[in-house]
Design a protein around this motif. Structure first.
Motif, PDB file in Angstrom:
ATOM      1  N   UNK A  94       0.827  -1.214   0.000  1.00  0.00           N
ATOM      2  CA  UNK A  94       0.000   0.000   0.000  1.00  0.00           C
ATOM      3  C   UNK A  94       0.862   1.266   0.000  1.00  0.00           C
ATOM      4  N   UNK A 100       3.697   1.672  -1.270  1.00  0.00           N
ATOM      5  CA  UNK A 100       4.410   1.895  -2.539  1.00  0.00           C
ATOM      6  C   UNK A 100       3.462   2.262  -3.689  1.00  0.00           C
ATOM      7  N   UNK A 101       2.156   2.330  -3.381  1.00  0.00           N
ATOM      8  CA  UNK A 101       1.193   2.697  -4.427  1.00  0.00           C
ATOM      9  C   UNK A 101       1.424   4.142  -4.851  1.00  0.00           C
ATOM     10  N   UNK A 102       1.463   4.351  -6.145  1.00  0.00           N
ATOM     11  CA  UNK A 102       1.751   5.699  -6.643  1.00  0.00           C
ATOM     12  C   UNK A 102       0.473   6.474  -6.960  1.00  0.00           C
ATOM     13  N   UNK A 103       0.544   7.801  -6.819  1.00  0.00           N
ATOM     14  CA  UNK A 103      -0.654   8.595  -7.125  1.00  0.00           C
ATOM     15  C   UNK A 103      -0.971   8.618  -8.612  1.00  0.00           C
ATOM     16  N   UNK A 104      -2.207   8.936  -8.919  1.00  0.00           N
ATOM     17  CA  UNK A 104      -2.643   9.043 -10.321  1.00  0.00           C
ATOM     18  C   UNK A 104      -2.086  10.323 -10.939  1.00  0.00           C
ATOM     19  N   UNK A 105      -1.981  10.304 -12.252  1.00  0.00           N
ATOM     20  CA  UNK A 105      -1.462  11.483 -12.956  1.00  0.00           C
ATOM     21  C   UNK A 105      -2.610  12.259 -13.603  1.00  0.00           C
ATOM     22  N   UNK A 106      -2.730  13.544 -13.292  1.00  0.00           N
ATOM     23  CA  UNK A 106      -3.720  14.338 -14.035  1.00  0.00           C
ATOM     24  C   UNK A 106      -3.179  14.641 -15.439  1.00  0.00           C
ATOM     25  N   UNK A 107      -3.957  15.352 -16.234  1.00  0.00           N
ATOM     26  CA  UNK A 107      -3.503  15.637 -17.599  1.00  0.00           C
ATOM     27  C   UNK A 107      -2.286  16.568 -17.598  1.00  0.00           C
ATOM     28  N   UNK A 134      -2.817  20.219 -16.684  1.00  0.00           N
ATOM     29  CA  UNK A 134      -3.458  20.522 -15.405  1.00  0.00           C
ATOM     30  C   UNK A 134      -2.918  21.810 -14.759  1.00  0.00           C
TER      31      UNK A 134
END
Lengths: 193, 171
Positions: B60, B62-69, B72
């Motif tokens: 958990x 090491x989970x990476x955040x999402x990438x916005x456009x 952004x």
């Protein structure tokens, strides 16, 4: 070297009229804000719009930020409230965040509903992200704040407006649910967990 | 604390998980942590479960955040170009207004208190009532209702302001 500049220094520069300095804060926190919002609304277009709204609100009310908490905690509070308002408007009913009903309101669609195909090669991290997206919105937000945004239980309490002990229990339940989801949908890929 | 803690251990899997998560998150006391360390070292079930939860926790973390456009950041900066920073709330809330409201209520309370004291019968003889108010002096009309309502509203505003200020100060 830009990362070394403290949030408080950047805020002071912005408040003194150096508007462009705000872009440092946007670059620094956009991924976390976007992820938190995405976990709650589960739609990339809406998440992008709400994340932008969050930063615009933060800019507008920057003079109200006091250094008693971290800037990130204050920013995530705005993100949380922006999402709650959006979900309330979207559903057209009044709900209480305390009642844990947000999970029923968020659309658990999109990526989360795509069952992992065995033929596709997925990294462990991507699978974990998919599993998190299958959680109810509030639980997914909690996991994101704790693990990705590195907020303490106290800070999460501040962001969500709940008691620290309540956050502790909810985080425990969220992790239990996540384990169940992994066992149900991703037991082959994440068998080591 | 430790007395309440020990019986919960090992009673069921959920209790064990809860104690182990508190241990992993460093949310338990030193005594509890020491006890769990011992249990992990000596009890096979605890050791297995700890290893599993720790692995889950690491995954958990090491989970990476999402990438916005890609646009952004530019979109946000474009949006704030025409936006002005609002003045801080504390600069336009006059503290003297709050103090004035508090003063009115303080005065009201003191007046009521003095009036009640003046109506007390200090005769301690058996059977004598210690409290006597001369209701005949009071009008029976409804003049006081709007007055009371205004006071209640002011009281609510005052309590709200005080609580908000305290909450802000705590943050």
């Amino acid at each position: 070297m830009q990362e070394a500049i403290q949030d408080a220094d950047i805020i002071q520069r912005v408040l003194k009229g150096e508007q462009q300095a705000f872009s440092i804060l946007v670059d620094r926190y956009q991924h976390f804000v976007f992820t938190i919002v995405l976990r709650m609304v589960n739609n990339r277009e809406e998440a992008e719009e709400l994340a932008q709204d969050t930063f615009v609100k933060a800019y507008r009310f920057l003079a109200d930020f006091n250094n008693n908490s971290k800037f990130s905690t204050w920013l995530y509070s705005i993100a949380n409230n922006t999402c709650l308002s959006f979900l309330r408007k979207k559903q057209g009913i009044t709900i209480s965040a305390e009642e844990g009903q947000i999970s029923l309101l968020a659309e658990r669609t999109g990526m989360a509903e795509k069952a992992p195909s065995r033929s596709e090669e997925r990294s462990q991290k991507a699978l974990m992200a998919l599993a998190i997206q299958k959680l109810p919105a509030q639980d997914a937000e909690l996991i994101t704040l704790f693990y990705m945004a590195e907020q303490s239980l106290d800070e999460i309490g501040t962001i969500t407006g709940t008691d620290t002990n309540h956050v502790k229990v909810k985080l425990f339940r969220a992790r239990q649910k996540l384990k169940t989801i992994i066992e149900k949908y991703y037991s082959n890929e994440l068998s080591h967990l | 604390m430790i007395i309440n803690f020990i019986p919960a251990m090992g009673n069921n899997a959920e209790d064990m998980d809860m104690q182990l998560w508190a241990y992993i998150d460093k949310q338990c006391s030193d005594a509890e942590a020491q006890l769990i360390t011992t249990l992990i070292a000596t009890d096979k079930d605890w050791a297995t479960q700890y290893k599993q939860l720790l692995s889950f926790n690491n995954e958990l973390s090491s989970t990476e955040p999402e990438q916005p456009s890609m646009r952004f950041s530019k979109n946000v900066m474009d949006s704030i170009t025409a936006t002005k920073i609002a003045p801080a709330t504390k600069t336009y809330v006059n503290p003297w207004v709050l103090r004035g409201i508090a003063g009115v209520f303080g005065l009201l309370l003191v007046t009521v208190f003095i009036y009640i004291l003046s109506g007390l019968n200090w005769n301690t003889a058996p059977g004598a009532s210690s409290f006597h108010l001369d209701y005949s002096k009071m009008e029976t009309g409804s003049w006081w209702i709007p007055f009371a309502l205004v006071n209640i509203v002011l009281l609510i505003i005052f309590i709200d302001a005080v609580l908000r200020r305290r909450r802000t100060a705590h943050k």
